[in-house]
Write an enzyme that holds these catalytic residues in place. Structure first.
Site, PDB file in Angstrom:
ATOM      1  N   GLU A  34       0.846  -1.188   0.000  1.00  0.00           N
ATOM      2  CA  GLU A  34       0.000   0.000   0.000  1.00  0.00           C
ATOM      3  C   GLU A  34       0.885   1.242   0.000  1.00  0.00           C
ATOM      4  OE1 GLU A  34      -2.191  -0.790   3.565  1.00  0.00           O
ATOM      5  OE2 GLU A  34      -3.025  -2.630   2.721  1.00  0.00           O
ATOM      6  N   ALA A  64      -5.562  -4.170   0.736  1.00  0.00           N
ATOM      7  CA  ALA A  64      -6.075  -5.464   1.177  1.00  0.00           C
ATOM      8  C   ALA A  64      -4.892  -6.379   1.482  1.00  0.00           C
ATOM      9  CB  ALA A  64      -6.947  -6.085   0.092  1.00  0.00           C
ATOM     10  N   GLU A  65      -4.606  -6.563   2.744  1.00  0.00           N
ATOM     11  CA  GLU A  65      -3.381  -7.266   3.118  1.00  0.00           C
ATOM     12  C   GLU A  65      -3.396  -8.743   2.741  1.00  0.00           C
ATOM     13  OE1 GLU A  65      -5.059  -5.190   5.003  1.00  0.00           O
ATOM     14  OE2 GLU A  65      -3.670  -3.498   5.101  1.00  0.00           O
ATOM     15  N   GLN A  87       1.944  -2.112   5.918  1.00  0.00           N
ATOM     16  CA  GLN A  87       2.166  -0.721   6.301  1.00  0.00           C
ATOM     17  C   GLN A  87       2.573  -0.564   7.766  1.00  0.00           C
ATOM     18  OE1 GLN A  87      -1.019   2.303   5.315  1.00  0.00           O
ATOM     19  NE2 GLN A  87       0.532   2.698   3.759  1.00  0.00           N
ATOM     20  N   PHE A  88       1.923  -1.303   8.641  1.00  0.00           N
ATOM     21  CA  PHE A  88       2.253  -1.292  10.067  1.00  0.00           C
ATOM     22  C   PHE A  88       2.008  -2.688  10.625  1.00  0.00           C
ATOM     23  CE2 PHE A  88       1.661   3.257   9.592  1.00  0.00           C
ATOM     24  CZ  PHE A  88       2.579   3.799  10.476  1.00  0.00           C
ATOM     25  N   ASP A  89       2.694  -2.974  11.744  1.00  0.00           N
ATOM     26  CA  ASP A  89       2.580  -4.272  12.407  1.00  0.00           C
ATOM     27  C   ASP A  89       1.150  -4.804  12.514  1.00  0.00           C
ATOM     28  OD1 ASP A  89       1.937  -2.342  14.541  1.00  0.00           O
ATOM     29  OD2 ASP A  89       4.120  -2.226  14.776  1.00  0.00           O
ATOM     30  N   PHE A  91      -1.503  -4.043  11.039  1.00  0.00           N
ATOM     31  CA  PHE A  91      -2.296  -4.144   9.813  1.00  0.00           C
ATOM     32  C   PHE A  91      -1.884  -5.368   8.985  1.00  0.00           C
ATOM     33  CE2 PHE A  91      -2.276   0.648  10.409  1.00  0.00           C
ATOM     34  CZ  PHE A  91      -3.332   0.576  11.284  1.00  0.00           C
ATOM     35  N   TYR A  93      -2.276  -8.250  10.251  1.00  0.00           N
ATOM     36  CA  TYR A  93      -3.104  -9.368  10.739  1.00  0.00           C
ATOM     37  C   TYR A  93      -4.112  -9.905   9.727  1.00  0.00           C
ATOM     38  CZ  TYR A  93      -0.970  -8.018  15.196  1.00  0.00           C
ATOM     39  OH  TYR A  93      -0.066  -7.707  16.179  1.00  0.00           O
ATOM     40  N   PRO A  94      -4.736  -9.060   8.900  1.00  0.00           N
ATOM     41  CA  PRO A  94      -5.656  -9.659   7.905  1.00  0.00           C
ATOM     42  C   PRO A  94      -4.963 -10.675   6.992  1.00  0.00           C
ATOM     43  CG  PRO A  94      -5.952  -7.283   7.988  1.00  0.00           C
ATOM     44  CD  PRO A  94      -4.747  -7.596   8.839  1.00  0.00           C
ATOM     45  N   HIS A 134      -0.482   0.800  15.843  1.00  0.00           N
ATOM     46  CA  HIS A 134       0.716   1.212  15.112  1.00  0.00           C
ATOM     47  C   HIS A 134       1.991   0.861  15.866  1.00  0.00           C
ATOM     48  CE1 HIS A 134      -2.311   3.581  13.016  1.00  0.00           C
ATOM     49  NE2 HIS A 134      -1.432   3.814  12.045  1.00  0.00           N
TER      50      HIS A 134
END
Ligand SMILES: Cc1ncc(C[n+]2csc(CCOP(=O)(O)OP(=O)(O)O)c2C)c(N)n1
Lengths: 334, 391
Positions: A34, A64-65, A87-89, A91, A93-94, A134
């Protein structure tokens, strides 16, 4: 090595350089995520890559991870070497399902026919005043998944060297970038990056005899600071930078602990069920007769990552580390 | 310059009127499933193709009954049968070129076999000696995916990578109706449309996700309608009409190969058997419902058509049956051999180079196996641990 003047460089710059050099060296390397294109990533680690290599090699994906990582799996199946940016730790998780069920297992499921040469870069950890979601330290989840390598550099030189190694690896690597070290500087020559120890080896960053601090990533500078402060107490603390959590370097770790007879594991991640439990157990299993005291852990509290105004109370700091070292001495005397 | 003037200079120009990027009309599926057999339209289908599909359907049905029988004999842990869905399975494989890729879910063993994978190798996952028994790369068939819909983004990524490399490769991705509710389904379709990836998504709507009927799965007019929102065509087809499924999929593959992007195909079919041999279908559906669908059997539909056109005589019928029986006999015989996976395979393919930890564990197992083999009472595990501590 030539004697070109070395300039200070940040860890983020070294990571950018690593991506650039890897892309230049191998057309199979594709960066995706992203905002990695025009923007260069929210931390600017992918800065300039889309301009230099085109949008097909450095791709802004839909937001969309799971889709990003799942598509990367398919790309790797076709012979590319995707480097994914989460992008971040929190995020990432999906995409956990893709990571655990496919990235980590594909090689095994297919009896080696389908290696997954992909790198998942995740800015992780706290200390930058980030709002909720974050600042997570998610390394224990990744460590608990066979099939993944877990790297986390703590120096500018390692950021470059270890990211190149991750991209060159035929196995998937979760590459955890300590975001509070992105702007840490070191003298470093991008035209002639220094060779670093191979990943999978821990490095003794400071020699000492009183006790060993076992640490990695964002906690390395804190441990080095604690070691310096410890001299006032008369302690000479050894600091070991683990660099990779998987594979784990029992040899260097145990050699150090056998020398000092005492060990403290330091990390930001929660203590309960965290990486420190595994490390302490390994050290105890292998060095029991050399230990003067139980292996202690200084970790983040077992709470969801706190809001920025409270994070300094949560993160392991110099005092808490020295406290633990003090308890090691007490345990030995009692 | 006043503040107001400054502001004026920075005022953003109003956005142009929003325009839909694609006229949705050509993307919308037909209101009723597309049919060929029994409509008089099958005359447009090559008779040789119809006969080839016929032989594959007959063999596919036999494969399903044989594999189901193997679960009763304890040779397979479980078998999700595709009885009633053979037309989808067979057509999905038939429309692909050798260089194309198939991304199956756990129910799609028959599509995998139709693609040319050894029937025994296709069943390894369900037998339990290894997860994927076939060489995925050689056959261009991804491993059977058990987590629902997670194979769909792989298909998109692979097709995208192929296009980047300049290869005209198409990926065929299979998913069930229940799987369309998963996030990965959505993400895969969205990626595919944005990237214009050469992928065909085939949803086999067989009425149920284990026990949950479609009405409790989605409120969409049809699953094919979902395509429109992503900006790709949706096609609705009778999943028991092999000529129709073949035609629609072949169209979609052609479009993808020519750079036209992805298509979502919903094939309306029915799961005649239970979800797996472990399921009690009587709890959620009536026998009468199953019987209605049996009357709409894919093999019967094709036989009627072929007979009507004078393409099916008793010899052809018997030859198809004999070939299917021979395949089943061979499968049965080979599945009755006890597989003997080697215990050291445990450590074979976790990493390219095993970690020191795995090397240690492999040594432990090796010692245990040697001790077992020599019949010695020595506690090999303890010996290995002692050795580890001594270094
Ligand atoms: C992510 C995930 N959740 C749950 C399951 C358990 N499960 C296996 S099959 C199934 C139903 C799937 O239905 P559908 O997608 O319609 O495919 P069908 O079995 O009808 O072919 C469920 C819930 C699973 N395999 N994966």
């Amino acid at each position: 090595m030539t004697t070109v003047a070395v300039k200070p460089a940040t860890m983020a710059q070294a990571l950018t350089r690593a991506l650039r050099d890897a892309m230049a060296a191998d057309p199979a390397v594709h960066v995706m995520g992203e905002d990695v294109g025009t923007l260069g990533g929210v931390f600017r680690v992918t800065d300039g890559l889309a301009a230099e290599f085109g949008e097909d090699r450095c791709t802004d994906t839909p937001l969309a991870e799971a889709g990003i990582l799942g598509a990367a799996v398919g790309m790797a199946m076709y012979g590319l070497r995707p480097v994914v940016e989460m992008q971040f730790d929190a995020f990432a998780y999906p995409s956990f399902e893709q990571l655990v069920s496919h990235v980590a297992k594909m090689r095994n499921r297919t009896r080696g026919a389908m290696p997954m040469p992909l790198t998942i870069r995740i800015p992780y950890g706290g200390g930058i005043g980030g709002v909720e979601h974050h600042s997570d330290s998610s390394e224990a989840y990744y460590m608990a998944t066979p099939g993944l390598h877990v790297y986390t550099p703590a120096t500018v030189a390692d950021a470059y060297g270890m990211l190149r190694a991750a991209i060159a690896s035929d196995d998937p690597v979760v590459f955890l970038e300590p975001k509070r070290l992105y702007w840490s500087k070191d003298t470093w020559n991008p035209e002639d990056p220094p060779a670093v120890e191979p990943v999978g080896r821990a490095v003794v960053r400071r020699r000492g005899s009183s006790a060993t601090l076992l640490t990695y990533g964002p906690s390395l500078p804190v441990c080095l600071e604690a070691a310096e402060a410890g001299r006032e107490e008369g302690w000479e603390l050894e600091v070991v930078d683990l660099r990779s959590l998987v594979p784990f370097d029992d040899e260097t770790v145990c050699a150090s602990v056998r020398r000092t007879g005492r060990a403290v594991v330091v990390h930001e991640s929660t203590g309960f069920g965290g990486p420190g439990g595994e490390i302490a157990a390994r050290v105890t299993e292998r060095c029991f007769h050399h230990l003067q005291a139980p292996v202690l852990r200084v970790a983040g509290f077992d709470v969801p990552y706190p809001p920025p105004m409270l994070e300094r109370h949560h993160l392991p700091g110099v005092d808490r580390i020295l406290d633990a070292v003090g308890r090691l001495q007490w345990e030995a005397e009692s | 310059m006043t503040v107001m003037e400054q502001r004026g200079a920075y005022r953003p120009t109003p956005p142009p009127a929003w325009q839909p990027r694609t006229d949705p009309a050509p993307l919308l599926p037909d209101a009723r499933p597309y049919r060929v057999l029994g409509t008089g339209a099958a005359g447009g289908t090559d008779p040789d193709l119809l006969l080839r599909l016929y032989r594959q359907l007959v063999a596919g049905r036999r494969y399903n009954t044989q594999a189901t029988a193997l679960t009763k004999q304890g040779r397979l842990a479980v078998y999700p049968s595709s009885t009633g869905q053979e037309a989808c399975e067979v057509a999905a494989a038939a429309v692909l070129q050798e260089r194309d890729w198939l991304f199956p879910s756990y129910r799609d063993t028959l599509a995998v076999v139709s693609r040319g994978v050894d029937p025994v190798e296709a069943l390894t996952l369900l037998r339990g000696d290894w997860h994927t028994g076939y060489d995925s790369r050689a056959h261009r068939v991804a491993p059977l995916s058990t987590p629902l819909a997670t194979q769909l983004p792989h298909a998109v990524g692979l097709a995208h990578a192929a296009r980047l490399k300049g290869d005209d490769v198409v990926a065929m991705a299979l998913v069930g109706d229940g799987g369309t509710s998963e996030g990965d389904f959505h993400e895969a379709l969205n990626f595919a449309a944005v990237w214009q990836a050469p992928v065909v998504f085939l949803v086999q709507n067989n009425g149920f996700a284990i026990s949950v009927p479609l009405a409790k799965q989605t409120a969409a007019p049809s699953l094919a309608h979902k395509a429109v929102g992503y900006g790709m065509p949706g096609r609705l087809v009778d999943g028991n009409d092999v000529a129709a499924v073949h035609e629609v999929l072949a169209d979609a593959v052609r479009r993808a190969r020519e750079g036209g992007g992805p298509t979502l195909v919903e094939a309306v079919t029915y799961r005649v058997d239970a979800h797996t041999n472990a399921d009690d279908a009587g709890r959620y559906r009536s026998d009468a419902e199953v019987e209605t669908w049996r009357a709409h059997d894919p093999i019967v539909l094709l036989e009627d058509e072929l007979t009507h056109r004078g393409l099916l005589d008793d010899d052809t019928r018997a030859a198809a049956r004999d070939a299917a029986e021979a395949m089943a006999a061979d499968l049965r015989a080979r599945m009755h051999e006890d597989p003997a996976p080697h215990p050291m395979d445990l450590f074979a393919h976790t990493y390219t180079r095993p970690t020191p930890q795995l090397r240690e564990q492999a040594e432990q197992l090796r010692a245990e196996l040697e001790a077992e083999a020599s019949g010695s009472e020595a506690d090999a595990g303890a010996a290995a641990v002692r050795e580890g501590d001594g270094r």
